[in-house]
Scaffold this motif. Structure first.
Motif, PDB file in Angstrom:
ATOM      1  N   LEU A 113      -0.101  51.753  70.311  1.00  0.00           N
ATOM      2  CA  LEU A 113      -0.846  50.846  71.162  1.00  0.00           C
ATOM      3  C   LEU A 113      -0.454  49.393  70.891  1.00  0.00           C
ATOM      4  O   LEU A 113      -0.189  49.013  69.746  1.00  0.00           O
ATOM      5  N   LYS A 114      -0.431  48.610  71.950  1.00  0.00           N
ATOM      6  CA  LYS A 114      -0.082  47.190  71.851  1.00  0.00           C
ATOM      7  C   LYS A 114      -1.331  46.359  72.093  1.00  0.00           C
ATOM      8  O   LYS A 114      -2.116  46.628  72.992  1.00  0.00           O
ATOM      9  N   ARG A 115      -1.499  45.335  71.271  1.00  0.00           N
ATOM     10  CA  ARG A 115      -2.634  44.439  71.472  1.00  0.00           C
ATOM     11  C   ARG A 115      -2.501  43.716  72.809  1.00  0.00           C
ATOM     12  O   ARG A 115      -1.409  43.332  73.215  1.00  0.00           O
ATOM     13  N   THR A 116      -3.614  43.514  73.464  1.00  0.00           N
ATOM     14  CA  THR A 116      -3.603  42.740  74.700  1.00  0.00           C
ATOM     15  C   THR A 116      -3.417  41.261  74.366  1.00  0.00           C
ATOM     16  O   THR A 116      -3.623  40.833  73.220  1.00  0.00           O
ATOM     17  N   ALA A 117      -3.047  40.472  75.380  1.00  0.00           N
ATOM     18  CA  ALA A 117      -2.813  39.042  75.167  1.00  0.00           C
ATOM     19  C   ALA A 117      -4.071  38.319  74.676  1.00  0.00           C
ATOM     20  O   ALA A 117      -3.987  37.500  73.735  1.00  0.00           O
ATOM     21  N   PRO A 118      -5.259  38.577  75.261  1.00  0.00           N
ATOM     22  CA  PRO A 118      -6.458  37.882  74.753  1.00  0.00           C
ATOM     23  C   PRO A 118      -6.765  38.210  73.291  1.00  0.00           C
ATOM     24  O   PRO A 118      -7.101  37.314  72.510  1.00  0.00           O
ATOM     25  N   PHE A 119      -6.643  39.492  72.914  1.00  0.00           N
ATOM     26  CA  PHE A 119      -6.949  39.873  71.535  1.00  0.00           C
ATOM     27  C   PHE A 119      -5.918  39.281  70.571  1.00  0.00           C
ATOM     28  O   PHE A 119      -6.262  38.860  69.459  1.00  0.00           O
ATOM     29  N   THR A 120      -4.664  39.218  70.996  1.00  0.00           N
ATOM     30  CA  THR A 120      -3.630  38.592  70.171  1.00  0.00           C
ATOM     31  C   THR A 120      -3.935  37.114  69.962  1.00  0.00           C
ATOM     32  O   THR A 120      -3.784  36.577  68.852  1.00  0.00           O
ATOM     33  N   ALA A 121      -4.380  36.433  71.036  1.00  0.00           N
ATOM     34  CA  ALA A 121      -4.734  35.014  70.925  1.00  0.00           C
ATOM     35  C   ALA A 121      -5.917  34.816  69.985  1.00  0.00           C
ATOM     36  O   ALA A 121      -5.962  33.849  69.206  1.00  0.00           O
ATOM     37  N   LEU A 122      -6.869  35.736  70.042  1.00  0.00           N
ATOM     38  CA  LEU A 122      -8.038  35.641  69.163  1.00  0.00           C
ATOM     39  C   LEU A 122      -7.640  35.791  67.699  1.00  0.00           C
ATOM     40  O   LEU A 122      -8.078  35.013  66.839  1.00  0.00           O
ATOM     41  N   LEU A 123      -6.814  36.772  67.405  1.00  0.00           N
ATOM     42  CA  LEU A 123      -6.388  36.988  66.019  1.00  0.00           C
ATOM     43  C   LEU A 123      -5.530  35.831  65.512  1.00  0.00           C
ATOM     44  O   LEU A 123      -5.554  35.507  64.323  1.00  0.00           O
ATOM     45  N   TYR A 212      -7.036  46.669  73.047  1.00  0.00           N
ATOM     46  CA  TYR A 212      -5.843  47.483  73.260  1.00  0.00           C
ATOM     47  C   TYR A 212      -5.961  48.179  74.617  1.00  0.00           C
ATOM     48  O   TYR A 212      -7.062  48.553  75.034  1.00  0.00           O
ATOM     49  N   GLU A 213      -4.827  48.346  75.282  1.00  0.00           N
ATOM     50  CA  GLU A 213      -4.835  49.026  76.575  1.00  0.00           C
ATOM     51  C   GLU A 213      -5.382  50.449  76.422  1.00  0.00           C
ATOM     52  O   GLU A 213      -4.947  51.199  75.559  1.00  0.00           O
ATOM     53  N   GLY A 214      -6.343  50.780  77.248  1.00  0.00           N
ATOM     54  CA  GLY A 214      -6.930  52.114  77.195  1.00  0.00           C
ATOM     55  C   GLY A 214      -8.271  52.168  76.491  1.00  0.00           C
ATOM     56  O   GLY A 214      -9.012  53.145  76.639  1.00  0.00           O
ATOM     57  N   LEU A 215      -8.594  51.126  75.699  1.00  0.00           N
ATOM     58  CA  LEU A 215      -9.889  51.088  75.017  1.00  0.00           C
ATOM     59  C   LEU A 215     -10.903  50.324  75.864  1.00  0.00           C
ATOM     60  O   LEU A 215     -10.557  49.706  76.872  1.00  0.00           O
ATOM     61  N   GLY A 216     -12.155  50.344  75.441  1.00  0.00           N
ATOM     62  CA  GLY A 216     -13.202  49.623  76.148  1.00  0.00           C
ATOM     63  C   GLY A 216     -13.263  48.164  75.732  1.00  0.00           C
ATOM     64  O   GLY A 216     -12.501  47.703  74.871  1.00  0.00           O
ATOM     65  N   GLU A 217     -14.198  47.425  76.346  1.00  0.00           N
ATOM     66  CA  GLU A 217     -14.370  46.006  76.018  1.00  0.00           C
ATOM     67  C   GLU A 217     -15.176  45.847  74.732  1.00  0.00           C
ATOM     68  O   GLU A 217     -16.061  46.647  74.436  1.00  0.00           O
ATOM     69  N   TYR A 218     -14.859  44.788  73.998  1.00  0.00           N
ATOM     70  CA  TYR A 218     -15.580  44.455  72.768  1.00  0.00           C
ATOM     71  C   TYR A 218     -16.069  43.019  72.869  1.00  0.00           C
ATOM     72  O   TYR A 218     -15.356  42.140  73.363  1.00  0.00           O
ATOM     73  N   ARG A 219     -17.283  42.786  72.374  1.00  0.00           N
ATOM     74  CA  ARG A 219     -17.844  41.442  72.295  1.00  0.00           C
ATOM     75  C   ARG A 219     -17.765  41.009  70.838  1.00  0.00           C
ATOM     76  O   ARG A 219     -18.575  41.428  70.002  1.00  0.00           O
ATOM     77  N   ILE A 220     -16.778  40.183  70.553  1.00  0.00           N
ATOM     78  CA  ILE A 220     -16.457  39.814  69.171  1.00  0.00           C
ATOM     79  C   ILE A 220     -17.063  38.451  68.854  1.00  0.00           C
ATOM     80  O   ILE A 220     -16.821  37.472  69.560  1.00  0.00           O
ATOM     81  N   LYS A 221     -17.838  38.389  67.795  1.00  0.00           N
ATOM     82  CA  LYS A 221     -18.544  37.165  67.426  1.00  0.00           C
ATOM     83  C   LYS A 221     -17.699  36.319  66.480  1.00  0.00           C
ATOM     84  O   LYS A 221     -17.029  36.844  65.589  1.00  0.00           O
TER      85      LYS A 221
END
Length: 274
Positions: A113-123, A212-221
């Motif tokens: 699985l590849k991280r999505t662009a928003p999650f990559t930006a967050l990390l 990640y593509e295929g997973l659900g949405e997460y609300r990360i604090k």
């Protein structure tokens, strides 16, 4: 000299005998092969034929749907899928075989699985030290995923939060206390630093995205910290990042197990090497 000739002749005889023995063994192989005279090496002749004698290869993908579809379509008796949830990866082995009839285990499908662009930006911003301009621009760039909160928990739009970050100022408050007595004197100096903004100051954020593509949405604090110096240094830090990663790994594992349910592919949690 006669001794050298004799040694050479012995070597040739040995190679001939070994070649004959290898040829006899190869005659019963499923795939045609010949014994080469040089050190009695074996050469596979499969490349000289129109078709391969068995199917093998490695399929790689970042899509859960394509991985499952390929695995189910090519599944045979004994097909296994090994899920490495920690690395968000999985491998299907189609010719693993059985204990009585083991296969070569070289026909596989690999999912990473590849991280999505928003999650990559967050990390990428997690824990980094940013000046006001850098953090404000990041909030503006990813405003559709970001929600800010003030100290009372009230919602602040991402663009308003970015504007407040741009207007942060540092106030240094210095006070001195003096005490004089006949035979002694005492001086106390205290200094405090306060960060404030002309707009409502955000103290925390929430970043909503599909990691990640295929997973659900997460609300990360996230929590924002301000390091006071000549100019403000701002830090965004994900709260309990390890917990979010564990939840993503569990969702990935359960998703694959569910998608392979009822198919010829048997799932295992772990890794495999042949």
């Amino acid at each position: 000299m006669p001794q050298l000739v004799e040694s050479s002749a012995i070597s040739q005889i040995r190679d001939m005998v070994l070649s004959q023995l290898v040829e006899e063994k190869l005659s019963g192989a499923d795939c045609p092969a010949v014994a080469l005279p040089n050190d009695v090496g074996v050469k596979n002749l499969e490349s000289l034929y129109t078709n391969r004698f068995r199917f093998r290869g490695e399929m790689k993908t970042q899509s859960i749907e394509d991985f499952v579809r390929y695995s189910v379509d090519y599944a045979a008796i004994g097909t296994r899928c090994f899920i490495n949830a920690d690395k968000m990866a999985a491998v299907s082995v189609f010719n693993l075989g059985t204990l009585d009839n083991p296969g070569h285990a070289d026909n596989t499908a690999v999912l990473q699985l590849k991280r999505t662009a928003p999650f990559t930006a967050l990390l990428s911003i997690n824990g980094d030290r940013n000046n006001q301009k850098q953090l404000a621009e990041w909030l503006e760039d990813w405003s559709e995923y970001v929600t800010g909160f003030d100290a009372d928990g009230q919602v602040i739009e991402a663009k308003k939060a970015a504007a407040a970050v741009r207007k942060i100022t540092i106030d240094a408050i210095r006070s001195a206390e003096y005490e004089d007595q006949d035979f002694s004197g005492k001086r106390s100096v205290m200094e405090s630093v306060e960060a404030r903004s002309k707009d409502i100051m955000p103290v925390a954020f929430e970043f909503e995205c599909v990691p990640y593509e295929g997973l659900g949405e997460y609300r990360i604090k996230l929590r924002m910290s301000i390091l006071a110096s000549d100019s403000p240094v701002l830090v965004l830090r994900i709260t309990q990042l390890e917990t979010y990663e564990e939840e993503m790994a569990a969702e990935f594992r359960d998703l694959l197990v569910e998608k392979f349910k009822g198919s010829a592919v048997e799932t295992f949690i772990g890794t495999f090497s042949a």
